[in-house]
Write a protein that holds these residues in place. Structure first.
Motif, short mmCIF file in Angstrom:
data_model
loop_
_atom_site.label_atom_id
_atom_site.label_comp_id
_atom_site.label_asym_id
_atom_site.label_seq_id
_atom_site.Cartn_x
_atom_site.Cartn_y
_atom_site.Cartn_z
N GLY A 1 0.82 -1.21 0.00
CA GLY A 1 0.00 0.00 0.00
C GLY A 1 0.85 1.26 0.00
N GLN A 2 0.18 2.41 -0.03
CA GLN A 2 0.89 3.68 -0.01
C GLN A 2 1.69 3.81 1.28
OE1 GLN A 2 -1.92 6.83 -0.51
NE2 GLN A 2 -2.29 6.42 -2.68
N GLY A 3 2.96 4.16 1.15
CA GLY A 3 3.80 4.35 2.30
C GLY A 3 4.38 3.07 2.88
N ARG A 4 4.04 1.92 2.30
CA ARG A 4 4.61 0.65 2.74
C ARG A 4 5.70 0.23 1.76
NH1 ARG A 4 1.31 -2.72 6.26
NH2 ARG A 4 -0.42 -1.46 7.07
N PHE A 5 6.59 -0.67 2.22
CA PHE A 5 7.73 -1.08 1.40
C PHE A 5 7.85 -2.61 1.34
CE2 PHE A 5 9.17 3.00 3.39
CZ PHE A 5 9.21 3.76 2.24
N ASN A 6 8.48 -3.02 0.25
CA ASN A 6 8.93 -4.41 0.13
C ASN A 6 10.38 -4.35 -0.33
OD1 ASN A 6 9.21 -7.15 -0.10
ND2 ASN A 6 7.51 -7.46 -1.55
N VAL B 1 15.68 -0.13 -1.15
CA VAL B 1 17.13 -0.30 -1.32
C VAL B 1 17.89 1.01 -1.54
CG1 VAL B 1 16.96 -2.68 -2.14
CG2 VAL B 1 16.75 -0.79 -3.78
N ALA B 2 17.19 2.11 -1.75
CA ALA B 2 17.88 3.39 -1.97
C ALA B 2 17.00 4.53 -1.52
CB ALA B 2 18.26 3.55 -3.44
N VAL B 3 17.61 5.61 -1.02
CA VAL B 3 16.89 6.81 -0.63
C VAL B 3 17.77 8.02 -0.97
CG1 VAL B 3 17.77 6.63 1.74
CG2 VAL B 3 15.78 8.09 1.26
N ILE B 4 17.17 9.04 -1.60
CA ILE B 4 17.89 10.28 -1.90
C ILE B 4 17.00 11.46 -1.49
CG2 ILE B 4 19.28 9.34 -3.79
CD1 ILE B 4 17.30 10.61 -5.75
N ILE B 5 17.59 12.65 -1.40
CA ILE B 5 16.89 13.86 -0.96
C ILE B 5 17.01 14.91 -2.06
CG2 ILE B 5 16.65 15.52 0.93
CD1 ILE B 5 18.64 13.66 2.50
N ASP B 6 15.86 15.48 -2.49
CA ASP B 6 15.93 16.51 -3.52
C ASP B 6 16.08 17.90 -2.89
OD1 ASP B 6 13.46 17.39 -2.67
OD2 ASP B 6 12.38 16.84 -4.48
N SER B 7 16.08 18.92 -3.74
CA SER B 7 16.33 20.29 -3.27
C SER B 7 15.21 20.82 -2.39
CB SER B 7 16.52 21.23 -4.48
OG SER B 7 15.37 21.21 -5.31
N ASN B 8 14.04 20.19 -2.46
CA ASN B 8 12.91 20.60 -1.63
C ASN B 8 12.75 19.72 -0.39
OD1 ASN B 8 12.03 22.74 -3.37
ND2 ASN B 8 11.20 21.19 -4.75
N ASN B 9 13.82 18.96 -0.08
CA ASN B 9 13.83 18.05 1.09
C ASN B 9 12.81 16.93 0.97
OD1 ASN B 9 15.94 19.36 2.49
ND2 ASN B 9 14.51 20.89 3.27
N LYS B 10 12.41 16.61 -0.25
CA LYS B 10 11.56 15.43 -0.45
C LYS B 10 12.45 14.19 -0.49
CE LYS B 10 7.97 17.84 -3.11
NZ LYS B 10 7.29 17.93 -4.43
N LEU B 11 11.92 13.08 0.08
CA LEU B 11 12.65 11.82 0.12
C LEU B 11 12.12 10.92 -1.00
CD1 LEU B 11 12.53 11.19 3.97
CD2 LEU B 11 14.34 12.27 2.66
N ARG C 1 8.46 0.04 -7.83
CA ARG C 1 7.97 1.41 -7.86
C ARG C 1 8.92 2.34 -7.10
NH1 ARG C 1 2.82 0.75 -3.64
NH2 ARG C 1 4.07 0.37 -1.75
N ILE C 2 8.71 3.63 -7.30
CA ILE C 2 9.43 4.68 -6.57
C ILE C 2 8.39 5.44 -5.76
CG2 ILE C 2 10.92 6.71 -6.75
CD1 ILE C 2 12.18 4.12 -7.80
N GLN C 3 8.64 5.60 -4.47
CA GLN C 3 7.73 6.37 -3.62
C GLN C 3 8.41 7.66 -3.16
OE1 GLN C 3 4.70 4.41 -1.13
NE2 GLN C 3 6.15 2.67 -1.04
N ILE C 4 7.60 8.71 -3.06
CA ILE C 4 8.13 10.03 -2.68
C ILE C 4 7.42 10.49 -1.41
CG2 ILE C 4 8.46 12.42 -3.43
CD1 ILE C 4 8.37 11.40 -6.32
N TRP D 1 3.65 10.23 3.00
CA TRP D 1 3.60 9.86 1.57
C TRP D 1 3.05 11.00 0.73
CZ3 TRP D 1 -0.38 9.52 -1.98
CH2 TRP D 1 -0.10 8.86 -3.18
N LEU D 2 3.67 11.24 -0.44
CA LEU D 2 3.24 12.29 -1.35
C LEU D 2 2.77 11.74 -2.69
CD1 LEU D 2 6.08 14.93 -0.72
CD2 LEU D 2 3.76 14.94 0.22
N SER D 3 3.57 10.85 -3.30
CA SER D 3 3.22 10.33 -4.62
C SER D 3 4.01 9.06 -4.92
CB SER D 3 3.47 11.38 -5.71
OG SER D 3 4.86 11.72 -5.76
#
Length: 644
Positions: free
Chosen positions: A524-529, A532-542, A551-554, A561-563
């Protein structure tokens, strides 16, 4: 108290009366000369200044040195004296008066204090701002700051000389400003003339265009009107002919019926009805409705045009202010790489200037390579913005100069560090090796510390020399514990860890203190399986790679959760088993899809942009400041570099 007639300043009368006030010696001398000249040119006798009172001998000359009128007797005595004989003597007439102003010199000034008449003013009291004599310095001004008059005069001379030089400099500047104003007035007149001609030319074109359109419409109207009139006229003539034919046969039939015999009726009766019936049948076969309607309308929508014409044109009487105009750049400066600067022209009020045409220049000067200069290429977007493109040729500290009409804009000049171009041909020449058990991910702190995720279920922290500084976490599922941490990212003093085996992301300080966690196993949204990677953009979004959910979750920085960028499907934007993540200079998200052997690129909004193939299972991914993609290929046991 009394008021000065010149400066209108109120002044208290000091002890000793008005005689001790500062005197304008030059003005006093001019008044004295004027008094002598008035006496010399009058018609009355002038008394001799040397004779005793009551003497009847009038003065005949004036001594310019002694400032005395002399009679004939005293003049002879004056000439006999060894010192006085050298004095300038003038007659008491118009010529003498004329010579008086050019030859007479101020006499020595004596102290005006009682009993000091024979003492010269050879000193100056700073405390009282007065000229004083030697006797005054020992009595009235004993405790005051007193200087010799020659010393004070030199100081005043220097001040006056400096003031004159300053005045000369200011006058030069003012003269230049006057010349510039004159030039600007001429330019205004030229600009006004050009604008006048441009307005007239534009409206002449409009008038000509409107007149031509008017002629075209009138011509079309005339042609349509003529066509309708002609068609209706022909139809009318046809109807009239039919009416005439019918009338002809009906008249014949009436006449035969009235005047002819039965034999004649029988002989003619068959012909007339036949012709009449034929004519009536022709009438039945044609339309009796006018073959043209009368409606001729013109559609000239003038409302919008009038509104546009009422706002047509604009007189721009202001220019952008360089000191208010700004510039920005979103990229780092590197040798051999185009460096783009966007300039926004603004008015003196800070409002954006909406027009182009201003002379904008940009150049980059090296501070370390003999002042080498790189000149920028300028693109005028005609909307008040400009793009300057420079390509630095040397690394090191430079100065960036951005000018508008020859004047610097805000923050110009600006110190700029140009980085050397990276040489990946020597990448295999490792400078040092840090030993670590099965490292899975790496991140660099701003202070240079190296954070390495390990299959020991912890994060090792090394300094720049490779010395171990800290160990963060341990094996487990508690807060601050890890199970196969395969992705880490650090920004400032905040560390994010993709805790793969625990299906979550943890937030810690750079020293390892637990702050927050989010996510659990699921789809579901905000859950993981297996993130393996996490990065931070210029707006501090993960941005998190949800590996087994394809999938990629933001999320925001607090883990909300955003998108989602869903990789499932069969079109170009689909992907399988996403691993490494990176952001390019435009903020696009690059996804290393291990199961698809591709790098998929999405915009920051998650819209598919493009892709490029990587043949041997891409896992780790990074993008340098020049746009090169560095990809670790799991199946190829290598690091591949792809062009920007």
């Amino acid at each position: 108290m009394f008021q000065c007639p010149i400066c209108e300043q109120n002044t208290s009368i000091p002890v000793g009366g008005a005689s001790v006030l500062p005197q304008n010696l030059h003005l006093g001398f001019e008044v004295e000369v004027a008094g002598y000249m008035s006496k010399m040119t009058s018609n009355s006798d002038v008394a001799c200044d040397q004779c005793a009172e009551g003497s009847s001998d009038p003065a005949v000359v004036f001594c310019c040195a002694c400032h005395h009128f002399l009679c004939a007797f005293c003049l002879e005595h004056h000439k006999r004296n060894r010192i006085w004989s050298k004095h300038k003597i003038v007659g008491l007439d118009q010529e003498g008066a004329r010579q008086l102003h050019t030859t007479m010199k101020p006499r020595d000034h004596y102290c005006s204090q009682p009993n000091h008449e024979d003492n010269d003013w050879n000193f100056y009291c700073d405390t009282c701002s007065l000229l004083v004599c030697l006797h005054c310095t020992t009595v009235t001004h004993k405790s005051h700051s007193v200087k010799e008059i020659s010393t004070v005069a030199k100081t005043h001379q220097m001040e006056m000389t400096g003031a004159l030089e300053d005045a000369k400099e200011v006058v030069t500047k003012l003269t230049g400003a006057i010349d510039e104003n004159k030039r600007m007035i001429e330019q205004v007149e030229i600009s006004s003339r050009n604008a006048f001609l441009a307005i007239n030319q534009a409206f002449e074109i409009l008038q000509q265009t409107l007149e031509e359109r008017k002629k075209t419409l009138l011509s079309e109207l005339e042609a349509i009107s003529l066509s309708k009139t002609t068609a209706l006229t022909l139809q009318k003539e046809q109807f009239e002919k039919m009416v005439g034919d019918i009338g002809h046969y009906t008249d014949m039939a009436s006449q035969i019926l009235q005047t002819h015999t039965d034999h004649e009726i029988v002989a003619l009766g068959g012909l007339i009805p036949t012709e009449l019936q034929a004519t009536l049948k022709r009438v039945q076969t044609i339309s009796l409705t006018p073959n043209q309607h009368s409606n001729i309308t013109v559609s000239v929508e003038t409302d919008d045009l009038v509104r546009q014409l009422s706002k047509l044109g604009e007189i721009v009487a202001f220019i952008p202010s360089p000191s208010s105009s700004t510039w920005t750049s979103t990229s780092a400066a590197k040798v051999g790489t185009r460096y783009h600067v966007k300039v926004q022209s603004k008015t003196s009020k800070g409002e954006e200037y909406p027009h182009g045409g201003v002379e904008v220049k940009g150049e980059m000067r090296s501070k370390t390579h003999n002042g080498a200069v790189v000149y920028g290429e300028v693109e005028d977007h005609r909307d008040g913005t400009y793009t300057i493109t420079l390509t630095p040729q040397t690394a090191g500290l430079h100065q960036l100069f951005i000018t508008m009409d020859g004047q610097h804009v805000q923050n110009s000049p600006h110190d700029l560090d140009v980085r050397p171009k990276r040489d990946y041909h020597t990448l295999c020449n490792a400078q040092q090796v840090i030993q670590c058990n099965r490292p899975s991910c790496v991140a660099i702190h701003d202070n240079g510390d190296i954070y390495v995720g390990s299959h020991d279920d912890c994060i090792y922290v090394f300094d720049q020399t490779g010395q171990l500084k800290n160990t963060i976490g341990s094996r487990g599922s508690g807060d601050g514990q890890f199970s196969f941490p395969r992705g880490i990212s650090i920004k400032g003093d905040v560390l994010y860890v993709a805790d793969t085996g625990n299906h979550r992301v943890q937030k810690l300080t750079s020293s390892g203190k637990f702050l927050h966690k989010f996510g659990q196993q699921g789809s579901g949204q905000g859950r993981f399986n297996c993130p393996v990677a996490v990065i931070i953009d210029s707006n501090n979004k993960l941005i998190v790679s949800d590996y087994s959910n394809h999938r990629i979750q933001i999320f925001n920085e607090n883990g909300n959760w955003l998108s989602t960028i869903d990789g499932k499907g069969s079109d170009n934007h689909s992907f399988q088993y996403p691993w490494g993540l990176a952001l390019d200079l435009q903020g696009n998200i690059h996804v290393a899809a291990q199961g698809s052997n591709t790098i998929k690129v999405f915009s920051k909004e998650g819209v598919y942009v493009r892709m490029y193939g990587v043949p041997n299972g891409p896992t780790g991914l990074a993008i340098d400041g020049e746009g090169y993609s560095l990809v670790s290929e799991f199946g190829g046991h290598c690091l591949s570099i792809y062009g920007s």
